[in-house]
Design a protein around this motif. Sequence first.
Motif, PDB file in Angstrom:
ATOM      1  N   SER A   1      -2.562  -5.346  21.355  1.00 21.74           N
ATOM      2  CA  SER A   1      -1.835  -6.586  20.096  1.00 21.74           C
ATOM      3  C   SER A   1      -2.925  -5.748  18.777  1.00 21.74           C
ATOM      4  O   SER A   1      -2.676  -5.331  18.265  1.00 21.74           O
ATOM      5  CB  SER A   1      -1.878  -7.881  20.238  1.00 21.74           C
ATOM      6  N   VAL A   2      -4.123  -6.073  19.578  1.00 18.73           N
ATOM      7  CA  VAL A   2      -4.682  -5.614  18.630  1.00 18.73           C
ATOM      8  C   VAL A   2      -4.950  -4.561  18.335  1.00 18.73           C
ATOM      9  O   VAL A   2      -5.269  -4.006  16.693  1.00 18.73           O
ATOM     10  CB  VAL A   2      -6.375  -6.112  19.337  1.00 18.73           C
ATOM     11  N   LEU A   3      -4.898  -3.310  19.584  1.00 19.99           N
ATOM     12  CA  LEU A   3      -5.006  -2.222  18.559  1.00 19.99           C
ATOM     13  C   LEU A   3      -3.819  -1.384  17.982  1.00 19.99           C
ATOM     14  O   LEU A   3      -4.008  -0.744  17.382  1.00 19.99           O
ATOM     15  CB  LEU A   3      -4.834  -1.170  20.680  1.00 19.99           C
ATOM     16  N   SER A   4      -2.776  -2.093  18.633  1.00 18.82           N
ATOM     17  CA  SER A   4      -1.583  -2.292  17.472  1.00 18.82           C
ATOM     18  C   SER A   4      -1.481  -2.340  16.904  1.00 18.82           C
ATOM     19  O   SER A   4      -1.133  -1.595  15.340  1.00 18.82           O
ATOM     20  CB  SER A   4      -0.446  -2.531  18.412  1.00 18.82           C
ATOM     21  N   ALA A   5      -1.885  -3.197  15.972  1.00 17.39           N
ATOM     22  CA  ALA A   5      -2.237  -3.816  14.958  1.00 17.39           C
ATOM     23  C   ALA A   5      -3.471  -3.081  13.989  1.00 17.39           C
ATOM     24  O   ALA A   5      -3.368  -2.436  13.319  1.00 17.39           O
ATOM     25  CB  ALA A   5      -2.714  -5.034  14.320  1.00 17.39           C
ATOM     26  N   ARG A   6      -4.575  -2.942  14.312  1.00 14.57           N
ATOM     27  CA  ARG A   6      -4.849  -1.477  14.002  1.00 14.57           C
ATOM     28  C   ARG A   6      -3.976  -0.002  13.766  1.00 14.57           C
ATOM     29  O   ARG A   6      -4.645   0.367  12.381  1.00 14.57           O
ATOM     30  CB  ARG A   6      -5.549  -1.055  15.215  1.00 14.57           C
ATOM     31  N   TYR A   7      -3.907   0.358  14.396  1.00 17.26           N
ATOM     32  CA  TYR A   7      -2.714   1.665  14.443  1.00 17.26           C
ATOM     33  C   TYR A   7      -2.332   1.753  13.379  1.00 17.26           C
ATOM     34  O   TYR A   7      -1.902   2.473  12.010  1.00 17.26           O
ATOM     35  CB  TYR A   7      -2.020   1.859  15.864  1.00 17.26           C
ATOM     36  N   GLU A   8      -1.249   0.558  13.186  1.00 16.99           N
ATOM     37  CA  GLU A   8      -0.538  -0.290  12.223  1.00 16.99           C
ATOM     38  C   GLU A   8      -1.163   0.495  10.578  1.00 16.99           C
ATOM     39  O   GLU A   8      -0.529   0.774   9.566  1.00 16.99           O
ATOM     40  CB  GLU A   8       0.206  -1.113  12.134  1.00 16.99           C
ATOM     41  N   GLU A   9      -1.975  -0.622  10.408  1.00 15.38           N
ATOM     42  CA  GLU A   9      -2.943  -0.550   8.716  1.00 15.38           C
ATOM     43  C   GLU A   9      -3.340   0.830   9.436  1.00 15.38           C
ATOM     44  O   GLU A   9      -3.369   1.391   7.365  1.00 15.38           O
ATOM     45  CB  GLU A   9      -3.990  -1.537   9.839  1.00 15.38           C
ATOM     46  N   LYS A  10      -3.534   1.645   9.732  1.00 14.26           N
ATOM     47  CA  LYS A  10      -4.194   3.106   9.305  1.00 14.26           C
ATOM     48  C   LYS A  10      -2.945   3.597   9.366  1.00 14.26           C
ATOM     49  O   LYS A  10      -3.306   4.776   8.400  1.00 14.26           O
ATOM     50  CB  LYS A  10      -5.219   3.422  10.673  1.00 14.26           C
ATOM     51  N   HIS A  11      -2.289   4.161  10.191  1.00 14.78           N
ATOM     52  CA  HIS A  11      -1.110   4.963   9.864  1.00 14.78           C
ATOM     53  C   HIS A  11      -0.132   4.031   8.941  1.00 14.78           C
ATOM     54  O   HIS A  11       0.957   5.170   9.000  1.00 14.78           O
ATOM     55  CB  HIS A  11      -0.271   5.758  11.475  1.00 14.78           C
ATOM     56  N   GLY A  12      -0.314   3.480   9.070  1.00 15.60           N
ATOM     57  CA  GLY A  12       1.628   2.528   8.174  1.00 15.60           C
ATOM     58  C   GLY A  12       2.612   2.436   8.596  1.00 15.60           C
ATOM     59  O   GLY A  12       3.903   2.293   7.837  1.00 15.60           O
ATOM     60  N   HIS A  13       2.491   2.850  10.254  1.00 18.06           N
ATOM     61  CA  HIS A  13       4.121   2.371  10.596  1.00 18.06           C
ATOM     62  C   HIS A  13       3.189   2.139  12.307  1.00 18.06           C
ATOM     63  O   HIS A  13       2.100   2.140  12.832  1.00 18.06           O
ATOM     64  CB  HIS A  13       4.930   2.794  11.349  1.00 18.06           C
ATOM     65  N   ALA A  14       4.188   1.214  13.168  1.00 17.18           N
ATOM     66  CA  ALA A  14       4.013   1.005  14.673  1.00 17.18           C
ATOM     67  C   ALA A  14       3.719   2.473  15.635  1.00 17.18           C
ATOM     68  O   ALA A  14       3.985   3.317  14.899  1.00 17.18           O
ATOM     69  CB  ALA A  14       5.575   0.381  14.938  1.00 17.18           C
ATOM     70  N   PRO A  15       3.595   2.046  15.918  1.00 21.54           N
ATOM     71  CA  PRO A  15       3.171   3.687  16.922  1.00 21.54           C
ATOM     72  C   PRO A  15       4.496   3.943  17.916  1.00 21.54           C
ATOM     73  O   PRO A  15       5.693   3.188  17.803  1.00 21.54           O
ATOM     74  CB  PRO A  15       1.812   3.042  18.036  1.00 21.54           C
ATOM     75  N   GLY A  16       4.319   5.009  18.160  1.00 21.37           N
ATOM     76  CA  GLY A  16       5.680   5.689  18.545  1.00 21.37           C
ATOM     77  C   GLY A  16       5.699   5.685  19.979  1.00 21.37           C
ATOM     78  O   GLY A  16       4.559   4.578  20.512  1.00 21.37           O
ATOM     79  N   GLU A  17       6.297   6.034  20.921  1.00 22.29           N
ATOM     80  CA  GLU A  17       5.796   5.650  22.422  1.00 22.29           C
ATOM     81  C   GLU A  17       4.414   6.738  23.026  1.00 22.29           C
ATOM     82  O   GLU A  17       4.685   5.939  24.042  1.00 22.29           O
ATOM     83  CB  GLU A  17       7.776   6.483  23.110  1.00 22.29           C
TER      84      GLU A  17
END
Length: 74
Positions: free
Chosen positions: A34-50
């Motif tokens: 959950s922490v890594l996903s939140a950081r990814y979304e913050e950096k890229h502006g969208h949820a991570p793909g598959e």
Amino acid sequence: MTPGRRPVMEIAGIDQRLIGWQSTRRQQIEYAMSVLSARYEEKHGHAPGERAAHALVCQAADRTHPPSAPTCCR
């Protein structure tokens, strides 16, 4: 058994400490994910793909494994 759900089976002879360790480990991985996903979304502006989500799960597992355990994705 809950109607509409698969039954939960247990294998006789599995030490409860092992079961507890796996449960705790899964919770640690889910929190790290959950922490890594939140950081990814913050950096890229969208949820991570598959593919990115798979990479994040591997990172979460690697970051939470005990020092003597092998990593999952290497």
